[in-house]
Design an enzyme around this catalytic site. Structure first.
Site, mmCIF file in Angstrom:
data_model
loop_
_atom_site.group_PDB
_atom_site.id
_atom_site.type_symbol
_atom_site.label_atom_id
_atom_site.label_comp_id
_atom_site.label_asym_id
_atom_site.label_seq_id
_atom_site.Cartn_x
_atom_site.Cartn_y
_atom_site.Cartn_z
ATOM 1 N N TYR A 118 -1.298 6.969 35.839
ATOM 2 C CA TYR A 118 -2.049 5.756 35.525
ATOM 3 C C TYR A 118 -1.100 4.565 35.576
ATOM 4 O O TYR A 118 -0.278 4.358 34.692
ATOM 5 C CB TYR A 118 -2.702 5.850 34.148
ATOM 6 C CG TYR A 118 -3.689 6.992 33.987
ATOM 7 C CD1 TYR A 118 -4.281 7.602 35.087
ATOM 8 C CD2 TYR A 118 -4.029 7.458 32.717
ATOM 9 C CE1 TYR A 118 -5.177 8.644 34.936
ATOM 10 C CE2 TYR A 118 -4.930 8.503 32.553
ATOM 11 C CZ TYR A 118 -5.497 9.093 33.660
ATOM 12 O OH TYR A 118 -6.380 10.139 33.498
ATOM 13 N N GLY B 82 -20.403 8.645 32.743
ATOM 14 C CA GLY B 82 -20.610 8.526 34.188
ATOM 15 C C GLY B 82 -19.866 7.351 34.787
ATOM 16 O O GLY B 82 -20.411 6.598 35.585
ATOM 17 N N PHE C 126 -21.615 4.159 34.223
ATOM 18 C CA PHE C 126 -22.973 4.029 34.746
ATOM 19 C C PHE C 126 -24.006 4.014 33.628
ATOM 20 O O PHE C 126 -24.952 3.220 33.651
ATOM 21 C CB PHE C 126 -23.254 5.179 35.720
ATOM 22 C CG PHE C 126 -24.634 5.155 36.313
ATOM 23 C CD1 PHE C 126 -24.956 4.248 37.312
ATOM 24 C CD2 PHE C 126 -25.613 6.033 35.874
ATOM 25 C CE1 PHE C 126 -26.231 4.219 37.864
ATOM 26 C CE2 PHE C 126 -26.889 6.015 36.420
ATOM 27 C CZ PHE C 126 -27.197 5.105 37.417
ATOM 28 N N SER D 241 -24.023 0.579 31.724
ATOM 29 C CA SER D 241 -24.459 -0.645 32.402
ATOM 30 C C SER D 241 -25.554 -0.451 33.433
ATOM 31 O O SER D 241 -26.199 -1.421 33.838
ATOM 32 C CB SER D 241 -23.255 -1.304 33.094
ATOM 33 O OG SER D 241 -22.212 -1.556 32.185
#
EC number: 1.1.1.-
Length: 345
Positions: free
Chosen positions: A63, A212, A215, A218
């Site tokens: 990361y 998700g 997902f 929002s």
């Protein structure tokens, strides 16, 4: 919206590790979801999570790369380290600009030493193999990880995106404490083999991307608001031809959440929490308000009928599009050669 409540504690795996029932995925603070967040804001969010009872912090050397571990190291100064369970990962190398999955002993040890230095700690609580090196027998990788446990550099061993057979082989060398895998209402293929295998062996389940990839927080408008370098723009499920179909799941989750008095994201996260006491989701966020909403999902109680209703609208295979592009390995291509095939360099 369901209000945040106390974050309960849970046993992760069978080796004695105790963590918060919800963790914090820290990836998005530094990588893949657009520009890195300002350091002071990121540290403030991490501290708020810990103060709220979210003490399992998840990072990886990839990361950034590496910058997320450095950020965590700074956030854990002044006695904060003792309040958390810190998980990081190794296994994906970007040496000389070339992406490579590695699980050879030399690399395992070097990666661990480098993570300890970046995090500025003496021991990693939970150390995952981020992706499986399909060239190296898992027994070889596990042998080096076992040595790191014996040397006190790591406490517990985890796997990420490993196949069921690889999990079994690894667990036979040294107990696996946790398997990290994507699990959400729109990613349920793990329920066929991975989850039953973990439960048979007493391995904890850490669910990443339980919303998700945002997902369920929002909906389809998420895609419109992504920064230009957000890697979700390239994910198959977010392409227009699939998104038009996938939004059906979101719309139905919205309808149920309205009746429950919570947000769609909280409902989706609550579904993961209700999968069992051996499951710890690690949603990520860059905003304290979203963090509070995620913690609030712990107070959303679902009846068996509501669980059935949710699962009916998001049956395995209903969602269109793969989780990743073909370039990124997953548990579906995570077999390693037999130990007898190994010839050390």
């Amino acid at each position: 919206m369901a209000e945040a409540c106390g974050v309960r504690r849970m046993k992760l795996g069978s080796q004695g590790l105790e963590v918060s029932a919800q963790g914090l995925g820290c990836m998005g603070l530094s990588a893949f979801y657009g520009a890195p967040k300002p350091e002071n804001e990121a540290i403030a969010l991490i501290h708020h999570a810990i103060h709220s009872g979210v003490t399992l912090l998840d990072t990886s050397d990839i990361y950034g790369p590496e910058t997320n571990e450095v950020l965590l190291g700074k956030a854990l100064k002044d006695g904060v380290r003792e309040k958390v369970e810190l998980a990081t990962k190794f296994g994906i190398s970007y040496a000389e600009g070339k992406r490579e999955v590695r699980g050879d002993p030399e690399y395992v040890r070097a990666a661990c030493e480098a993570s300890l230095k970046r995090l500025d700690i003496a021991c990693i609580d939970l150390y995952y193999q981020h992706r499986v090196d399909t060239r190296v027998p898992i027994e070889i990788t596990m042998g080096e990880l076992k040595k790191l446990v014996e040397e006190g550099k790591i406490k517990y061993i985890g796997l990420s995106e490993a196949s069921a057979s690889t999990i079994r082989r690894a667990h036979a060398v040294h107990p696996i404490t946790a398997v990290q895998i994507e699990w959400s209402l729109w990613t349920r293929d793990v329920e066929e083999e991975i989850i039953p295998t973990c439960r048979e062996l007493g391995i904890g389940i850490v669910a990443y991307s339980p919303l998700g990839r945002g997902f369920f927080a929002s909906g389809p408008k998420l895609v419109e608001n992504l920064e230009k370098d957000d890697f979700r723009k390239a994910l198959p499920r977010f392409q227009e031809e699939n998104l038009d179909h996938n939004k059906i799941v979101y719309e139905k989750v919205c309808a149920i959440s309205e009746k429950k008095g919570c947000t769609p994201g909280q409902l989706a996260l609550a579904w993961v929490h209700h999968q069992g006491d051996d499951v710890c989701p690690i949603p990520g966020t860059t905003k304290i308000e979203n963090l509070k909403q995620n913690i609030g999902a712990l107070s959303v109680k679902l009846t068996p009928e509501e669980m059935t209703e949710l699962e009916a609208i998001a049956q395995p295979g209903f969602v269109k599009g793969d989780r990743y592009s073909n370039m990124i390995p997953t548990f579906k291509n995570a077999e390693t050669p037999p130990l007898s095939a190994w010839k050390a360099a």
